[in-house]
Design a protein around this motif. Structure first.
Motif, mmCIF file in Angstrom:
data_model
loop_
_atom_site.group_PDB
_atom_site.id
_atom_site.type_symbol
_atom_site.label_atom_id
_atom_site.label_comp_id
_atom_site.label_asym_id
_atom_site.label_seq_id
_atom_site.Cartn_x
_atom_site.Cartn_y
_atom_site.Cartn_z
ATOM 1 N N ALA A 119 -14.094 33.644 29.017
ATOM 2 C CA ALA A 119 -14.707 33.774 27.696
ATOM 3 C C ALA A 119 -15.913 32.850 27.614
ATOM 4 N N TRP A 120 -16.853 33.269 26.780
ATOM 5 C CA TRP A 120 -18.126 32.583 26.606
ATOM 6 C C TRP A 120 -18.430 32.452 25.123
ATOM 7 N N LEU A 121 -19.210 31.439 24.786
ATOM 8 C CA LEU A 121 -19.725 31.273 23.441
ATOM 9 C C LEU A 121 -21.239 31.364 23.547
ATOM 10 N N ALA A 122 -21.827 32.312 22.819
ATOM 11 C CA ALA A 122 -23.261 32.566 22.904
ATOM 12 C C ALA A 122 -23.920 32.321 21.558
ATOM 13 N N PRO A 123 -24.853 31.369 21.480
ATOM 14 C CA PRO A 123 -25.606 31.196 20.242
ATOM 15 C C PRO A 123 -26.484 32.425 20.030
ATOM 16 N N MET A 124 -26.537 32.930 18.813
ATOM 17 C CA MET A 124 -27.291 34.146 18.533
ATOM 18 C C MET A 124 -28.799 33.926 18.657
ATOM 19 N N ARG A 125 -29.276 32.703 18.520
ATOM 20 C CA ARG A 125 -30.721 32.431 18.551
ATOM 21 C C ARG A 125 -31.168 31.757 19.837
ATOM 22 N N ALA A 126 -30.337 31.701 20.845
ATOM 23 C CA ALA A 126 -30.720 31.048 22.103
ATOM 24 C C ALA A 126 -30.170 31.852 23.266
ATOM 25 N N ASN A 127 -30.809 31.745 24.387
ATOM 26 C CA ASN A 127 -30.385 32.473 25.575
ATOM 27 C C ASN A 127 -29.572 31.539 26.471
ATOM 28 N N ARG A 128 -28.439 31.043 25.946
ATOM 29 C CA ARG A 128 -27.580 30.144 26.703
ATOM 30 C C ARG A 128 -26.130 30.518 26.463
ATOM 31 N N MET A 129 -25.369 30.598 27.525
ATOM 32 C CA MET A 129 -23.954 30.920 27.428
ATOM 33 C C MET A 129 -23.135 29.681 27.749
ATOM 34 N N HIS A 130 -22.165 29.390 26.892
ATOM 35 C CA HIS A 130 -21.276 28.251 27.106
ATOM 36 C C HIS A 130 -19.914 28.780 27.549
ATOM 37 N N PRO A 131 -19.416 28.379 28.724
ATOM 38 C CA PRO A 131 -18.099 28.833 29.185
ATOM 39 C C PRO A 131 -17.004 28.157 28.358
ATOM 40 N N ILE A 132 -16.081 28.960 27.794
ATOM 41 C CA ILE A 132 -15.065 28.363 26.917
ATOM 42 C C ILE A 132 -13.627 28.630 27.343
ATOM 43 N N ALA A 133 -13.385 29.598 28.230
ATOM 44 C CA ALA A 133 -12.003 29.867 28.656
ATOM 45 C C ALA A 133 -12.007 30.585 29.995
ATOM 46 N N PHE A 134 -10.972 30.318 30.788
ATOM 47 C CA PHE A 134 -10.777 31.023 32.057
ATOM 48 C C PHE A 134 -9.289 31.099 32.321
ATOM 49 N N GLN A 135 -8.837 32.260 32.813
ATOM 50 C CA GLN A 135 -7.442 32.411 33.193
ATOM 51 C C GLN A 135 -7.368 33.078 34.554
ATOM 52 N N LEU A 173 -20.454 21.201 22.869
ATOM 53 C CA LEU A 173 -20.359 22.107 24.010
ATOM 54 C C LEU A 173 -20.978 21.492 25.249
ATOM 55 N N GLY A 174 -20.348 21.755 26.398
ATOM 56 C CA GLY A 174 -20.843 21.295 27.684
ATOM 57 C C GLY A 174 -21.040 22.466 28.622
ATOM 58 N N ASP A 175 -21.039 22.187 29.916
ATOM 59 C CA ASP A 175 -21.365 23.200 30.916
ATOM 60 C C ASP A 175 -20.168 23.802 31.634
ATOM 61 N N THR A 176 -18.934 23.347 31.331
ATOM 62 C CA THR A 176 -17.756 23.894 31.999
ATOM 63 C C THR A 176 -16.658 24.195 30.989
ATOM 64 N N VAL A 177 -15.732 25.055 31.406
ATOM 65 C CA VAL A 177 -14.570 25.361 30.568
ATOM 66 C C VAL A 177 -13.770 24.091 30.306
ATOM 67 N N ALA A 178 -13.584 23.263 31.333
ATOM 68 C CA ALA A 178 -12.775 22.045 31.185
ATOM 69 C C ALA A 178 -13.310 21.133 30.094
ATOM 70 N N VAL A 179 -14.619 21.077 29.928
ATOM 71 C CA VAL A 179 -15.225 20.234 28.902
ATOM 72 C C VAL A 179 -15.124 20.881 27.523
ATOM 73 N N ASN A 180 -15.286 22.187 27.444
ATOM 74 C CA ASN A 180 -15.378 22.887 26.161
ATOM 75 C C ASN A 180 -14.042 23.278 25.545
ATOM 76 N N SER A 181 -13.033 23.494 26.336
ATOM 77 C CA SER A 181 -11.756 24.019 25.860
ATOM 78 C C SER A 181 -10.779 22.894 25.575
ATOM 79 N N ILE A 182 -10.297 22.814 24.348
ATOM 80 C CA ILE A 182 -9.360 21.777 23.932
ATOM 81 C C ILE A 182 -7.979 22.423 23.764
ATOM 82 N N PRO A 183 -7.070 22.221 24.727
ATOM 83 C CA PRO A 183 -5.731 22.811 24.598
ATOM 84 C C PRO A 183 -5.041 22.325 23.324
#
Length: 192
Positions: A119-135, A173-183
């Motif tokens: 899963a990714w989080l994408a700001p609507m006004r910027a061309n940057r994807m933040h990784p938020i989940a991986f399984q 938000l950071g650059d990896t799932v581990a940084v962005n995802s808070i269990p």
């Protein structure tokens, strides 16, 4: 009786600065039971264009607003998702889920690859994807957003089967799932 701090739920070994408001933890718990609140429709802020964005129309390769405008194409997503500093996987062969923040500023999107979900989080006004989940060997679903659009919940379904929840704080938000995802672990309350 077990108790958590009245303002926050604890997680990740109670590291400072990594707490989730209890209201968001309650949303996550609701998502776990499959009773997530209905999709939100947000309002544009002052001076912002007003779009008829919800409900979203999703195919395997794109997400469109209710008015037909293209919000995100599969090709807009990176080919791999960085899980941590040293590990990345391919999991972007098709779009499986999407949810727009109530304020319409971010789009959360889930994808799948041959055997993995992301899963990714994408700001609507910027061309940057933040990784938020991986399984690994499973899938990812997008859960509800907090009413203020700051937090979004993800649910990972493992092969075991199990459902693991995490909260993403879009203000940190950071650059990896581990940084962005808070269990999230919800303490059980009951009489001792």
């Amino acid at each position: 009786m077990k108790r958590t701090h009245p303002q926050t739920a604890r997680h990740r070994g109670d590291r400072p600065g990594r707490r989730v408001p209890l209201a968001v933890a309650a949303i996550a718990a609701t998502a776990l039971t499959g009773l997530a609140p209905a999709s939100f429709q947000g309002c544009a802020g002052p001076g912002e264009p007003r779009y008829d964005l919800a409900p979203l129309e999703r195919t395997d390769t794109e997400i469109r607003a209710a008015n037909g405008s293209l919000l995100l194409a599969l090709g807009d997503l990176p080919g791999t998702i960085p899980v941590d500093r040293d590990t990345a996987f391919s999991a972007t062969q098709r779009i499986t889920d999407a949810s727009l923040a109530p304020d319409h500023a971010y789009l959360a999107v889930a994808t799948s690859g041959t055997a993995h979900g992301a899963a990714w989080l994408a700001p609507m006004r910027a061309n940057r994807m933040h990784p938020i989940a991986f399984q690994y060997g499973g899938r990812v679903e997008i859960g509800p957003w907090s009413a203020d659009s700051r937090y979004v919940v993800t649910a990972r379904e493992t092969p075991a089967p199990a459902r693991l929840l995490a909260v993403i704080d879009r203000n940190h938000l950071g650059d990896t799932v581990a940084v962005n995802s808070i269990p999230v672990r919800i303490s059980e309350h009951g009489e001792s």
